[in-house]
Motif scaffolding. Structure first.
Motif, PDB file in Angstrom:
ATOM      1  N   ALA A 168     -32.140 -22.659  26.438  1.00 19.61           N
ATOM      2  CA  ALA A 168     -30.888 -23.377  26.168  1.00 19.61           C
ATOM      3  C   ALA A 168     -31.045 -24.308  24.975  1.00 19.61           C
ATOM      4  O   ALA A 168     -30.178 -24.364  24.090  1.00 19.61           O
ATOM      5  CB  ALA A 168     -30.455 -24.159  27.400  1.00 19.61           C
ATOM      6  N   LEU A 212     -28.425 -27.106  29.447  1.00 21.47           N
ATOM      7  CA  LEU A 212     -27.301 -26.171  29.478  1.00 21.47           C
ATOM      8  C   LEU A 212     -25.985 -26.907  29.242  1.00 21.47           C
ATOM      9  O   LEU A 212     -25.080 -26.381  28.582  1.00 21.47           O
ATOM     10  CB  LEU A 212     -27.283 -25.417  30.812  1.00 21.47           C
ATOM     11  CG  LEU A 212     -28.259 -24.244  30.881  1.00 21.47           C
ATOM     12  CD1 LEU A 212     -28.485 -23.804  32.330  1.00 21.47           C
ATOM     13  CD2 LEU A 212     -27.755 -23.072  30.035  1.00 21.47           C
ATOM     14  N   LEU A 224     -28.931 -18.148  25.093  1.00 21.54           N
ATOM     15  CA  LEU A 224     -28.087 -18.844  26.066  1.00 21.54           C
ATOM     16  C   LEU A 224     -27.794 -17.965  27.271  1.00 21.54           C
ATOM     17  O   LEU A 224     -27.757 -18.455  28.410  1.00 21.54           O
ATOM     18  CB  LEU A 224     -26.788 -19.284  25.391  1.00 21.54           C
ATOM     19  CG  LEU A 224     -25.942 -20.324  26.129  1.00 21.54           C
ATOM     20  CD1 LEU A 224     -26.770 -21.557  26.472  1.00 21.54           C
ATOM     21  CD2 LEU A 224     -24.732 -20.713  25.283  1.00 21.54           C
ATOM     22  N   TYR A 244     -22.362 -28.204  34.724  1.00 19.31           N
ATOM     23  CA  TYR A 244     -23.772 -28.593  34.589  1.00 19.31           C
ATOM     24  C   TYR A 244     -23.914 -30.111  34.640  1.00 19.31           C
ATOM     25  O   TYR A 244     -24.890 -30.631  35.209  1.00 19.31           O
ATOM     26  CB  TYR A 244     -24.350 -28.049  33.280  1.00 19.31           C
ATOM     27  CG  TYR A 244     -24.443 -26.541  33.236  1.00 19.31           C
ATOM     28  CD1 TYR A 244     -25.268 -25.850  34.116  1.00 19.31           C
ATOM     29  CD2 TYR A 244     -23.706 -25.806  32.307  1.00 19.31           C
ATOM     30  CE1 TYR A 244     -25.357 -24.459  34.085  1.00 19.31           C
ATOM     31  CE2 TYR A 244     -23.788 -24.420  32.255  1.00 19.31           C
ATOM     32  CZ  TYR A 244     -24.613 -23.748  33.149  1.00 19.31           C
ATOM     33  OH  TYR A 244     -24.689 -22.376  33.109  1.00 19.31           O
ATOM     34  N   LYS A 296     -28.822 -19.131  31.101  1.00 19.07           N
ATOM     35  CA  LYS A 296     -27.897 -19.224  32.238  1.00 19.07           C
ATOM     36  C   LYS A 296     -28.401 -18.404  33.412  1.00 19.07           C
ATOM     37  O   LYS A 296     -28.360 -18.848  34.572  1.00 19.07           O
ATOM     38  CB  LYS A 296     -26.511 -18.754  31.818  1.00 19.07           C
ATOM     39  CG  LYS A 296     -25.796 -19.668  30.836  1.00 19.07           C
ATOM     40  CD  LYS A 296     -24.461 -19.065  30.419  1.00 19.07           C
ATOM     41  CE  LYS A 296     -23.708 -19.952  29.436  1.00 19.07           C
ATOM     42  NZ  LYS A 296     -22.426 -19.328  29.011  1.00 19.07           N
TER      43      LYS A 296
END
Length: 374
Positions: free
Chosen positions: A209, A271, A227, A280, A231
Motif C-alpha cells: 500500500a 491503506l 494496491l 480503513y 487490499k
C-alpha cells in the motif's frame, strides 16, 4: 492480540540503514526549513538548499546497502563483486521468488522484516523524495523498493496464500559462502487460511500500500497492482487471524512476532493513506484500535512493533480532531516524544540502552514529521 515482548535478530542492520536514509533526509530538510519563511504552509518540504557532500555521500552509501543485499538476476553490475543468485527460488512451487533481499550476511529471505523494510523505505521516499532526487538517489531507492515489492507480488499467488520464507536457516547458517555459490536446498514456507500469519500478511499489505503511493505517478499500472495485492492481503490477514510463528514454528528463533494487532492497524493506516477509504480509518480508530493500539503506553518503533509509526502516520494524514479514536493516537504519539527526547520531564532512563539509543533517534525523526504535518 497484543505485543508480549520478544527478541530480534540481525534485522537491526536493516533498520539502521533505514534510519541512515531518514537521518540524512532530515538533515537536508531541516537545513532548508530553517531558511523558509514562517508563513510557508507547505506540509511537504521542498528541495533543499546548499547540499553538503559528506551527507550526500552518506546517503549514497546507505542506499547502496540495498544493492548489496539483492537476490535474483542482477541486470546492472552496480556492485562489482555481486552476481546472479537464487535464480531457482520458488521453482518447487512453480513461482518466481528469485528477487527480494537477503536478510543480512546469510542467504535467507525472511518475509516479515523484508516487508517492513519496504514499508519504511516507502515512507522515507514519500517524505524525503525531493531531497533524494536532489542528490541523485531517488531512482536508486525506488529501484530497491521495487525489488522487494516484485518479490512480494510473486509471493502472493492467490488471495489467501503468501510465501513468507525462502531457505532453511539451520542449513544456511552452517555454510558461510557467497550467495552466487550456494548449493543447499531452498525450501519455501507459506501462510494460508488454515495456517494463518496475520502479522506477516498485514506487513506485506502495508508495504504494498505504501509503495503504491511511491509509484502512483511514476507507473500508475504498477501502483494499481500493488494496491490490489495490498487490499487482498489485508483482508486475508484480518479474516484468518493468527501469528505466522505458530504456523511456521522455526521462524520464532529468528524473527519472533509477539503479536499481530499492530500490523493489522499498520496495514489499515497505509491503506487509508493510499485509498482515502474511510472504512480503513474506522478500522484503525474503532474497536480494533481499542483492542490493539495500547493507547497511553508509549513504546518504540521496530520491525516487531509498529505502534509508534501508526500513531504518527494517523495524526499526519487525518485532520479530523473530533474523532476520539484519532485523539488517542495523537496523545500517545506525544507521549512517545516526551519519553524519548532528551531533557523531557518524562524521559525514560532506558533510552541510554544500545538499541533504544538509535530507536530514540528514530523517534526524533518522527517528531519532526509530527511537527510538519500537525
Amino acid at each position: 492480540m497484543g505485543k508480549k515482548g520478544g527478541c530480534g535478530f540481525v534485522g537491526w542492520l536493516m533498520v539502521l540503514v533505514i534510519l541512515a536514509l531518514l537521518g540524512v533526509g532530515i538533515f537536508l530538510v531541516v537545513r532548508h526549513k530553517m531558511n523558509k519563511s514562517d508563513d510557508d504552509g507547505d506540509s511537504i518540504p521542498g528541495p533543499p538548499g546548499a547540499i553538503q557532500k559528506k551527507y550526500s555521500d552518506a546517503l549514497n552509501v546507505a542506499v547502496q546497502f540495498f544493492d548489496v543485499q539483492k537476490a535474483g538476476k542482477l541486470n546492472e553490475d552496480k556492485i562489482t563483486w555481486r552476481g546472479d543468485s537464487a535464480l531457482e527460488d520458488g521453482s518447487t512451487v512453480k513461482l518466481d521468488l528469485s528477487k527480494g533481499m537477503y536478510d543480512a550476511g546469510d542467504h535467507m529471505k525472511f518475509g516479515f522484516p523484508m516487508a517492513f523494510t519496504a514499508t519504511v523505505l516507502s515512507w522515507s521516499i514519500l517524505e524525503y523524495g525531493d531531497q533524494m532526487e536532489a542528490v541523485n538517489q531517488l531512482g536508486t531507492a525506488q529501484d530497491s523498493l521495487k525489488w522487494i515489492t516484485d518479490f512480494l507480488i510473486h509471493a502472493h499467488p492467490s488471495d489467501n496464500v503468501l510465501y513468507v520464507q525462502v531457505g532453511d536457516p539451520v542449513s544456511d547458517h552452517k555454510c558461510w559462502d557467497r550467495p552466487e555459490d550456494m548449493t543447499e536446498k531452498r525450501p519455501v514456507f507459506q501462510v494460508n487460511a488454515s495456517s494463518p500469519g496475520s502479522d506477516v500478511a498485514a506487513e506485506a499489505a502495508a508495504a504494498l500500500a505504501s509503495a503504491s503511493l511511491v509509484f502512483k505517478k511514476k507507473d500508475s499500472d504498477y501502483s494499481s497492482t500493488l494496491l490490489k495485492h495490498a487490499k487482498q492481503l489485508f483482508s486475508f490477514a484480518d479474516k484468518y487471524r493468527g501469528s505466522y510463528c505458530d504456523s511456521i514454528p522455526g521462524s520464532a528463533t529468528y524473527y519472533n512476532s509477539t503479536g499481530y494487532g499492530d500490523e493489522l492497524l499498520w496495514a489499515a493506516s497505509w491503506l487509508y493513506h493510499a485509498t482515502g477509504d474511510r472504512s480503513y480509518l474506522q478500522y484503525v480508530t474503532g474497536s480494533n484500535g481499542n483492542d490493539f493500539a495500547d493507547f497511553g503506553n508509549p513504546s518504540w518503533f521496530s520491525w516487531d512493533n509498529k505502534l509508534p509509526g501508526i500513531q504518527v502516520l494517523m495524526v499526519a494524514i487525518e485532520k479530523d480532531t473530533s474523532n476520539s479514536g484519532l485523539q488517542q493516537y495523537r496523545e500517545t504519539a506525544e507521549a512517545v516524544m516526551c519519553g524519548l527526547i532528551p531533557d523531557s520531564p518524562t524521559a525514560t532512563s532506558s533510552r541510554t540502552d544500545g538499541k533504544l539509543e538509535f530507536l530514540s533517534f528514530f523517534c526524533g525523526i518522527i517528531w519532526h514529521l509530527y511537527e510538519w504535518e500537525v
